[in-house]
Structures are given as C-alpha cells and as structure tokens.
Design a protein around this motif. Structure first.
Motif, PDB file in Angstrom:
ATOM      1  N   ALA A 520      49.736  46.608  24.013  1.00 13.19           N
ATOM      2  CA  ALA A 520      49.486  48.038  24.269  1.00 13.19           C
ATOM      3  C   ALA A 520      48.433  48.597  23.317  1.00 13.19           C
ATOM      4  CB  ALA A 520      50.796  48.823  24.125  1.00 13.19           C
ATOM      5  N   ALA A 521      48.409  48.102  22.066  1.00 11.55           N
ATOM      6  CA  ALA A 521      47.465  48.622  21.070  1.00 11.55           C
ATOM      7  C   ALA A 521      46.053  48.095  21.290  1.00 11.55           C
ATOM      8  CB  ALA A 521      47.938  48.250  19.667  1.00 11.55           C
ATOM      9  N   LEU A 522      45.942  46.837  21.746  1.00  8.02           N
ATOM     10  CA  LEU A 522      44.636  46.210  21.938  1.00  8.02           C
ATOM     11  C   LEU A 522      44.554  45.612  23.342  1.00  8.02           C
ATOM     12  CD1 LEU A 522      44.226  44.361  18.503  1.00  8.02           C
ATOM     13  CD2 LEU A 522      43.166  46.515  19.185  1.00  8.02           C
ATOM     14  N   PRO A 523      44.588  46.449  24.382  1.00 10.45           N
ATOM     15  CA  PRO A 523      44.595  45.896  25.747  1.00 10.45           C
ATOM     16  C   PRO A 523      43.379  45.039  26.056  1.00 10.45           C
ATOM     17  CG  PRO A 523      44.188  48.277  25.759  1.00 10.45           C
ATOM     18  CD  PRO A 523      44.612  47.920  24.378  1.00 10.45           C
ATOM     19  N   HIS A 524      42.216  45.375  25.453  1.00 10.44           N
ATOM     20  CA  HIS A 524      41.014  44.595  25.738  1.00 10.44           C
ATOM     21  C   HIS A 524      41.077  43.205  25.112  1.00 10.44           C
ATOM     22  CE1 HIS A 524      40.373  46.378  21.791  1.00 10.44           C
ATOM     23  NE2 HIS A 524      39.451  45.479  21.554  1.00 10.44           N
ATOM     24  N   ARG A 525      42.049  42.965  24.250  1.00 15.44           N
ATOM     25  CA  ARG A 525      42.229  41.656  23.638  1.00 15.44           C
ATOM     26  C   ARG A 525      43.179  40.770  24.438  1.00 15.44           C
ATOM     27  NH1 ARG A 525      39.215  39.542  19.610  1.00 15.44           N
ATOM     28  NH2 ARG A 525      38.348  41.120  18.240  1.00 15.44           N
ATOM     29  N   THR A 526      43.632  41.244  25.599  1.00 16.26           N
ATOM     30  CA  THR A 526      44.571  40.501  26.428  1.00 16.26           C
ATOM     31  C   THR A 526      43.813  39.778  27.533  1.00 16.26           C
ATOM     32  OG1 THR A 526      46.215  42.218  25.991  1.00 16.26           O
ATOM     33  CG2 THR A 526      46.687  40.668  27.762  1.00 16.26           C
ATOM     34  N   TYR A 527      43.997  38.472  27.612  1.00 15.62           N
ATOM     35  CA  TYR A 527      43.259  37.622  28.546  1.00 15.62           C
ATOM     36  C   TYR A 527      44.227  36.878  29.464  1.00 15.62           C
ATOM     37  CZ  TYR A 527      39.116  38.315  25.615  1.00 15.62           C
ATOM     38  OH  TYR A 527      38.064  38.853  24.929  1.00 15.62           O
ATOM     39  N   GLN A 588      54.722  39.736  32.902  1.00 15.18           N
ATOM     40  CA  GLN A 588      55.434  41.013  32.933  1.00 15.18           C
ATOM     41  C   GLN A 588      54.981  41.910  31.795  1.00 15.18           C
ATOM     42  OE1 GLN A 588      57.571  42.082  35.328  1.00 15.18           O
ATOM     43  NE2 GLN A 588      57.577  44.064  34.288  1.00 15.18           N
ATOM     44  N   GLY A 589      54.573  41.282  30.668  1.00  9.59           N
ATOM     45  CA  GLY A 589      54.080  42.061  29.541  1.00  9.59           C
ATOM     46  C   GLY A 589      52.789  42.801  29.878  1.00  9.59           C
ATOM     47  N   LEU A 590      51.922  42.170  30.669  1.00  7.56           N
ATOM     48  CA  LEU A 590      50.708  42.856  31.118  1.00  7.56           C
ATOM     49  C   LEU A 590      51.059  44.028  32.005  1.00  7.56           C
ATOM     50  CD1 LEU A 590      49.606  40.041  30.153  1.00  7.56           C
ATOM     51  CD2 LEU A 590      47.946  40.202  32.005  1.00  7.56           C
ATOM     52  N   LEU A 591      52.056  43.801  32.879  1.00  6.24           N
ATOM     53  CA  LEU A 591      52.488  44.859  33.796  1.00  6.24           C
ATOM     54  C   LEU A 591      53.099  46.022  33.015  1.00  6.24           C
ATOM     55  CD1 LEU A 591      52.381  44.938  36.917  1.00  6.24           C
ATOM     56  CD2 LEU A 591      54.814  44.357  36.906  1.00  6.24           C
ATOM     57  N   ALA A 593      52.463  46.942  30.051  1.00  7.20           N
ATOM     58  CA  ALA A 593      51.433  47.659  29.294  1.00  7.20           C
ATOM     59  C   ALA A 593      50.483  48.440  30.200  1.00  7.20           C
ATOM     60  CB  ALA A 593      50.636  46.676  28.436  1.00  7.20           C
ATOM     61  N   GLY A 594      50.717  48.393  31.500  1.00  6.64           N
ATOM     62  CA  GLY A 594      49.872  49.129  32.433  1.00  6.64           C
ATOM     63  C   GLY A 594      48.510  48.509  32.652  1.00  6.64           C
ATOM     64  N   LEU A 595      48.382  47.185  32.410  1.00  5.31           N
ATOM     65  CA  LEU A 595      47.070  46.548  32.536  1.00  5.31           C
ATOM     66  C   LEU A 595      46.737  46.192  33.980  1.00  5.31           C
ATOM     67  CD1 LEU A 595      46.841  44.195  29.441  1.00  5.31           C
ATOM     68  CD2 LEU A 595      46.119  46.552  29.712  1.00  5.31           C
ATOM     69  N   GLY A 596      47.752  45.985  34.814  1.00  6.62           N
ATOM     70  CA  GLY A 596      47.468  45.615  36.191  1.00  6.62           C
ATOM     71  C   GLY A 596      46.991  46.796  37.009  1.00  6.62           C
ATOM     72  N   GLU A 597      46.023  46.554  37.883  1.00  6.66           N
ATOM     73  CA  GLU A 597      45.533  47.590  38.787  1.00  6.66           C
ATOM     74  C   GLU A 597      46.278  47.476  40.112  1.00  6.66           C
ATOM     75  OE1 GLU A 597      41.384  49.028  40.980  1.00  6.66           O
ATOM     76  OE2 GLU A 597      41.383  47.337  39.594  1.00  6.66           O
ATOM     77  N   PRO A 598      47.094  48.489  40.466  1.00  4.72           N
ATOM     78  CA  PRO A 598      47.885  48.375  41.696  1.00  4.72           C
ATOM     79  C   PRO A 598      47.021  48.531  42.942  1.00  4.72           C
ATOM     80  CG  PRO A 598      48.234  50.521  40.688  1.00  4.72           C
ATOM     81  CD  PRO A 598      47.343  49.752  39.753  1.00  4.72           C
ATOM     82  N   MET A 599      47.348  47.736  43.939  1.00  2.00           N
ATOM     83  CA  MET A 599      46.638  47.799  45.216  1.00  2.00           C
ATOM     84  C   MET A 599      47.658  47.618  46.334  1.00  2.00           C
ATOM     85  SD  MET A 599      43.267  45.448  44.449  1.00  2.00           S
ATOM     86  CE  MET A 599      42.590  45.834  46.062  1.00  2.00           C
ATOM     87  N   ARG A 614      52.579  45.605  47.737  1.00  4.44           N
ATOM     88  CA  ARG A 614      51.882  46.202  46.605  1.00  4.44           C
ATOM     89  C   ARG A 614      51.643  45.094  45.581  1.00  4.44           C
ATOM     90  NH1 ARG A 614      54.949  50.754  44.895  1.00  4.44           N
ATOM     91  NH2 ARG A 614      53.714  52.003  46.317  1.00  4.44           N
ATOM     92  N   THR A 615      50.375  44.896  45.219  1.00  5.34           N
ATOM     93  CA  THR A 615      50.024  43.866  44.246  1.00  5.34           C
ATOM     94  C   THR A 615      49.354  44.530  43.039  1.00  5.34           C
ATOM     95  OG1 THR A 615      47.849  43.467  45.215  1.00  5.34           O
ATOM     96  CG2 THR A 615      49.667  42.148  46.052  1.00  5.34           C
ATOM     97  N   TRP A 616      49.545  43.893  41.903  1.00  4.80           N
ATOM     98  CA  TRP A 616      48.876  44.325  40.674  1.00  4.80           C
ATOM     99  C   TRP A 616      47.936  43.213  40.248  1.00  4.80           C
ATOM    100  CZ3 TRP A 616      53.598  45.922  42.080  1.00  4.80           C
ATOM    101  CH2 TRP A 616      53.933  47.272  41.878  1.00  4.80           C
ATOM    102  N   ARG A 617      46.669  43.543  40.059  1.00  2.00           N
ATOM    103  CA  ARG A 617      45.663  42.552  39.670  1.00  2.00           C
ATOM    104  C   ARG A 617      45.137  42.861  38.277  1.00  2.00           C
ATOM    105  NH1 ARG A 617      43.351  39.397  43.807  1.00  2.00           N
ATOM    106  NH2 ARG A 617      44.194  39.888  45.873  1.00  2.00           N
TER     107      ARG A 617
END
Length: 783
Positions: A520-527, A588-591, A593-599, A614-617
């Motif tokens: 959550a603190a460094l979302p851009h560091r999540t790959y 699930q940790g990405l989800l 943290a709100g990192l997935g884009e829902p579609m 509904r998918t999260w990418r």
C-alpha cells in the motif's frame, strides 16, 4: 604538525587575507597540503566545518590534523560521519560528510561555524553541489572551496570569490601503457589476471616502494586480492567497507623493514587520502558510477576521465620519482572530465534536502542548471510519498523522512507500517539495504538451501536480509561481517530515532501485515510475473528481471521489489533492471491494496437473466475474476454492450449506431454542428437518465427511448438517399465510407456472389466525388 615543504604554505598570507574579505576558491594539486592546512588556518575566524566527500577521508584527516596539532580526536579536532561522531561544542575543526552537513543545515546547526570548507569539490557530488548552492544563498558563512582539477576561475566567478592556486609537491612520474592497441579503452575483461601481472612486474622491476592499484569496486578488489596470493608483498584492501585493520595498514607510514605493500583501492585514494610510501601506481582506468538512461539511474562501469587519470598518476610521485602503469592504450579517447552527479542521478534526495532547508531546488544558484526532466520526476515522486505538498514545500512527513539516515523511499516504508513490530522489521530492512549490495549470500548448495528453508520457510530476499542482520548464524548463508556490523549499528540508530524497541536477535513477528502495508505504501514497487517470460515482472510501467541470486520462489506470481540494480542493455537505449530484493506478495494482496483495475467482461443473458464477469487486471494480467449479477453502473455497462450487439432491446442498438454514423457524416459535410458521441458511453448515460439501475428496470424501456436525435427527422430520408451508408446491388452488398476532406467515396464489398465490379451508373450520383471500389486488398477506381 610538520609543514616543512608543503607547497600550500606559500599561500597562507594570501589565503588569510582573502578569507577575511569573503569566499575563496583554492585550486591545488595533489600533495599540496590543502586538505590539512586550510582548515587549520581558517580557525582564526572561528569554528571550521570541513566537508569531505567520503567517510574514510573525513575520519582519517581528522586524526591526522589532530595529531599534528598535538590534540586528541574529539577535542580540538573532531569528525561526524554516519554511525560515528567524535566532537563537542568547543571543537574548533570538525570534519563531516555531506549528508551530515545537510542535516545540520536543516537543523540550523551550521550557524555555529564561521567558515565552511568544501574539500575535493571537483568530484561534483549532488550533495556538495547542493551545499554550495545553499551556503552561497547565504547564512553569513565564509566558503572555502578546494579542488585539484576543476576550472577554479570559473567557479570563483560563480561565487564572487577570490581564486588562489598552488602547485603540488610531486616528483616526475614515468607513465607506461600496457595495452597492445593504442586506442584500446579501459576494460574489465580478465582484470584480475592483468592486474596481477602488472603488480608482479612492478615488484620485480621496482625500487622497493609500495604499489597502489586503482580498481572500480569491492568485487574487483577481492578478485585481485585472490589473484595476488603468494606475491612477495603485503596485499592490503582499501575501500569504505574494508576491515579496519586493512584501512589502518594502508594509511600507516611506510615501514622499510617490511615487504612492500600492494594497496588495492577504489578511487577513495585518488584525492583526499594520502597513502604514504607509494612509488608505483597501477591504474585499471575504470570506476563504477551512475548515469541517467531512459529516465532511470543506472550504475555501471565507466572509463575514468583524463583529469582522474592524472590525479591517480600523481600518487606515484609524492615521495620520489615514480611510475604509473596504465592498463589501456596511450591514445584511448577518454573524456576530459567526469560529468557532475546532478546530471546523472535521480534528484529526489537533492530536492527533499533543499526543501528541508526551506528552499526550492529549482530556485537555488547551482554551478550548472538542474536537468528539468529529472527535477520534475523527483518532485512528482516526493509528492506521491507525501514528503512535499502541492506547492513543493516540505511536509512534516517529509522532514521525518529526511532525518532518517536512509534513502527517502526506504524511510517512507518504515514510517508507513501499521504497528511497531512491522516498523521494526522495515527499519532493519532499510538498514540492511543501505549498507551495500550483496553482503548476504544465500547458499548455492541444494542441501544447504533445504536446511535454510526449514529455518526460513518464506522464500524472500527481504526476510533473509533481516534474519542475517539479527541472527549471526543461518544455515549455509555467507555474510560479510564488517557490513553486518555496520547494518546493525544503522538499524539501532533508526530504531532509536523512531522510538522503537532495541534490535531483537530473532525473526519472530508475523510478516504479513508488514508486507501488506508495504504494498500500500509503495504500490509502484509491486510487480507481477509475465505470463510467458516468467523471469520478467512488470508493474504496468517498468519491467524487472528476477536476479539469479534472488530467493524468490519460482511459484510466486507477484512480488514487492525493494532493491534493484539497473545496467545498460543491448543497444544505446535499452536498460535492464534486476530485482535484487524481492518479497512475495499474494495476488489477493494486490487486490486488497486496490492495485487491480476492475473491468466488466462477457455480459450475457442466461435464461433471460443478466450476468457478467468482473475481472481485475494489473500490469496486463488478470489477478481476480468472479461472476456477478451487475447493478448500477456495471449493469448499465453490461446492458449497453448487449444492446449494441443486438442481443437486447432489438433493434435499438443497430439503429443507434446507424443514427450516430449519419450524424457524423452530416456534421462533416457542414450541414450541422456538434460532437458525435461514442455509442456505448452515450447509451450508458441515456440508460442512467432513464433511471435504469438493474435488469428489472428494462421492463419500463422501449427501443424508441434509446433513439439518438441527430439528423433532423424531416431531412433524414433525403440525406440517406444522397449519402447511404450501405448499398444493396444484385448479388452484392456494399458498405460505404466517406472521406470528406479528400471528397472520396470508397464502396467496400461486404458479401455477395457477384464477380463483376459495380458500375458508376448503378451507384448514387455523388456529384464531384471520386468513387473507389474495394474488394479485399484490391482497390480500383469506379468510372
């Protein structure tokens, strides 16, 4: 302190007179005595702060000056470096590193000093450049800027300072090049063997003096150290994290009764430090430094500049005539000077340090302007971390981050933790990562790795680093003891500054909350792993490759990258970034943290019931998917898709698309004014305006309710006759495309068994328009 014969002594009257009147720039060659004498002379005006680029130089010079003045370190002369300080309120001369000086500046502690000496300014570090700009902008200090190679007159003009010059104390140095090709550049290939051969030649044909070898880094020093085993000399390593005994041995006076020394050194011995007794220099011509590449800071090997080569060679002529063996060609095209760090590194630390000093970096008088792209990137990064506000001013969080003696992003990670145990883990990890690269080595033997996995079940580089910092013995793990000691001292300092408990000796806490907070603190560091190239991971913008030394489990689909190493790739623009400290993260940790884009995908009607998936990418990969009965905006999106596919409320979808196409052409021809909306967003907005929130609401809707009012109804029939979008000829269905600017009509075959091309008389008049017929890839003019 003996000053006999020091060339700088001749400058004393001029220096003291110039310092009384303002700033002074002193250009003095290696061996002149500038680093030791100028601070002592400056005491006449009050306390003196001397800023040295390196810790080793700061501590060594403080000891040397104190000894010369008959004082003890910490009394009349002292120092302050990371994790070590020996000075008091009455210490007259204090040697510090730039990081310490910047923190003292922000705390208003520099006002206790009358004179500030910026030594070895020619190295052009970002922190010394910033200190020069801050001090020039004014707090009443007198500045002394010293350098061996910089264009002193130009710098003096920039500062409005008096410029003094001094020669060095040196003897002639005979220079020889050992490369077989005159233009061969310095290279790392087979460096240990080539250095060992040059050292043995120097020892066999030398004068009994010591040999100083310049190498780019700790790894090359260790390789050469191994290659020189059995040589008729004492081999000593000299770098910032070398054992204290080696550092003391390298800087001790020459003992004629002992075998000659071979000192393997980084460029720490290039300027500030004097290694006594050296009569031969062997120069690899290499250094490890950063540069900017594709918006990233890349660390790689570079050939040194001509100025650095001259500095290194001068070390051989300090006590008698000497010689320098260069491992490159005589005509190698070296650059004249090394570019300053502000042009080749990320500027985040500089921007934050300036903000904590109450200044905007872009308003300070740097010797050269800061590069705009790097400045914008750094400001955006600090704003994202909450260290700067929207106006670029430092926040309370930014001040807290700056006062923690680690990289800003690592400091942010530690203070973002939800509890004290997690904060302690991340503080320890920040200390471990700040000490240096690769001081912990996981076992290569599978049996040892299996034993380690029983001790540390979590296959995670971050966990291994913290465990190695806290626990002295891990199965099969090799640890650099000096680096571990430094990391533990830094961890203890961080814990004290953050008000945390003392450093534990076990890895006891539950790590899941810490890593969830880190995402959550460094979302851009999540790959997340690429689906086909499993060694590669992406975050939607950047890509990393999992380092071969990483313990990350091959089955881990996502990871937090807390340390990376960028190197040049193939070609002139490619950059390869290796993830060197990876911590696994569940999808699930990405989800969470709100990192997935829902579609919303695949809307369908099953037995009259509206369903969708509904998918999260994230970074192009699906991280979660579930079947849903959509409501609200998702329901309207699903309905709009089905309507446009003519699977719901027929014929509303087909008619809407036809009406929109007619209106777009009507406007393009100049018959009307307005925008042409996209079909699906318009349809979703129309359904919302009609109060549709679920499938049940569709019972109240008729296809006519979804009509688009574009071409006026009274004109529509005539317009469609003149400009049809579809034409049916015998055995041939055509789609019509209008290119209004070119006044060209293209009629495209959609279906039909007709072989003959359509004739002009069969088509609408279209006066003044060219007509073309397209059948697959064949396009012909219709006449």
């Amino acid at each position: 302190m003996s000053t006999d014969g020091l060339p700088i002594e001749r400058l004393r009257p001029d220096f003291e007179r110039a310092l009384t009147n303002g700033h002074v720039v002193v250009t003095a060659a290696t061996g002149s005595g500038k680093s030791t004498r100028l601070p002592v002379w400056s005491r006449a005006r009050g306390r003196v702060l001397v800023i040295e680029p390196r810790r080793l130089a700061a501590t060594s010079l403080a000891r040397f000056v104190a000894q010369g003045l008959g004082s003890t370190v910490g009394d009349g002369v002292g120092y302050a470096v990371r994790l070590d300080a020996r000075h008091g309120p009455d210490t007259e001369v204090v040697f510090v590193t730039p990081g310490i000086a910047l923190r003292w500046y922000g705390e208003d502690r520099l006002r206790r000093f009358s004179t500030v000496v910026l030594d070895e300014f020619h190295e052009r570090r970002w922190d010394t450049d910033l200190l020069l700009a801050l001090l020039q902008a004014g707090r009443g200090h007198h500045l002394v800027v010293t350098s061996a190679t910089i264009a002193g007159e130009q710098l003096a003009q920039h500062l409005g300072a008096h410029h003094l010059r001094s020669d060095g104390r040196s003897y002639p140095v005979d220079i020889a090049h050992r490369a077989d090709e005159p233009r061969r550049m310095p290279e790392s290939r087979d460096i240990a063997r080539r250095v060992a051969e040059a050292v043995r030649d120097a020892l066999g044909n030398g004068d009994g003096g010591d040999v100083l070898v310049f190498l780019p880094g700790k790894g090359e020093i260790q390789a050469c150290y191994q290659a020189l085993k059995g040589a008729p000399a004492t081999v000593v390593r000299l770098h910032a994290s070398a054992p204290a005994a080696d550092q003391a041995d390298a800087l001790a006076p020459r003992d004629p009764a002992r075998p000659p020394r071979v000192i393997l050194s980084t460029n720490v011995a290039e300027t500030s430090l004097t290694v006594p007794g050296v009569t031969t220099v062997i120069d690899s011509g290499l250094e490890r430094r950063t540069h900017r590449r594709n918006g990233r800071t890349v660390l790689s090997l570079h050939a040194i500049s001509r100025a650095s080569a001259d500095q290194r060679a001068g070390r051989a002529g300090r006590v008698q005539p000497g010689r320098c063996l260069r491992l490159w060609g005589r005509q190698a095209p070296l650059a004249e000077l090394t570019p300053p760090e502000i042009h080749r590194e990320d500027l985040s630390e500089l921007v934050l340090a300036a903000a904590c000093a109450g200044r905007r970096a872009d308003n300070l008088p740097f010797p050269e302007a800061l590069p705009e792209p790097a400045l914008v990137q750094a400001t955006a990064r600090l704003t994202r971390l909450g260290a700067l506000d929207a106006e670029g001013r430092v926040t309370e969080r930014g001040r807290r981050l700056f006062h923690l003696p680690v990289d800003t992003e690592l400091a942010h990670l530690a203070v973002a933790m939800p509890d004290r145990e997690s904060a302690g883990f991340m503080a320890d990890l920040a200390a471990a990562l700040s000490t240096g690269r690769r001081w912990v080595h996981a076992p290569a033997d599978p049996a040892e790795e299996e034993m380690l996995s029983r001790t540390l079940p979590r296959r995670c580089d971050a966990t291994l680093l913290v465990a190695a910092l806290r626990t002295a013995d891990l199965p099969g793990v090799r640890v650099d003891r000096a680096s571990r000691k430094e990391a533990r001292k830094l961890a203890a300092q961080l814990r004290e500054l953050m008000g945390l408990a003392r450093l534990p000796d076990t890895l006891g806490e539950d790590l899941e909350p810490a890593f969830a907070a880190a995402v959550a603190a460094l979302p851009h560091r999540t790959y997340i792993r690429r689906e086909k190239r499993r060694q590669a991971m992406g975050n939607g913008g950047d890509e990393i490759l999992v380092s071969e030394q990483s313990r990350l489990d091959a089955e881990a689909e996502a990871a937090l990258c807390l340390d990376e190493h960028s190197v040049p790739g193939k070609g002139t623009r490619q950059t390869v970034t290796l993830g060197t400290c990876l911590a696994p993260v569940p999808l699930q940790g990405l989800l969470d943290a709100g990192l997935g884009e829902p579609m919303l995908e695949a809307p369908t009607l099953e037995e009259g019931r509206l369903l969708a998936r509904r998918t999260w990418r994230y970074a192009g990969r699906i991280i979660h998917s579930e079947a849903v009965v959509p409501e609200g905006a998702p329901a309207r999106e699903a309905m709009a898709r089905l309507i446009l596919d003519n699977r719901l409320l027929k014929p509303a979808g087909a008619r809407l698309q036809e009406d929109l196409a007619a209106w777009a052409l009507y406007v393009a021809l100049g018959h009307g004014e307005g925008e042409t909306p996209e079909a699906r967003p318009w349809l979703e907005a129309r359904l919302e305006a009609l109060g549709v929130a679920s499938q049940d609401d569709l019972a109240l809707i008729e296809p006519e309710d979804l009509a688009f009012e574009g071409v006026p109804e009274w004109e529509r029939a005539r317009f469609d006759e003149h400009f049809p979008r579809q034409i049916q000829l015998p055995d041939l269905l055509l789609r019509v495309h209008y290119h209004v600017r070119r006044k060209t009509v293209t009629i495209e075959k959609v279906s039909g068994s007709r072989k003959k091309d359509p004739q002009r008389w069969e088509l609408p008049a279209w006066p003044g328009w060219r007509v073309k017929y397209q059948r697959a890839s064949r396009v012909v003019e219709v006449r």
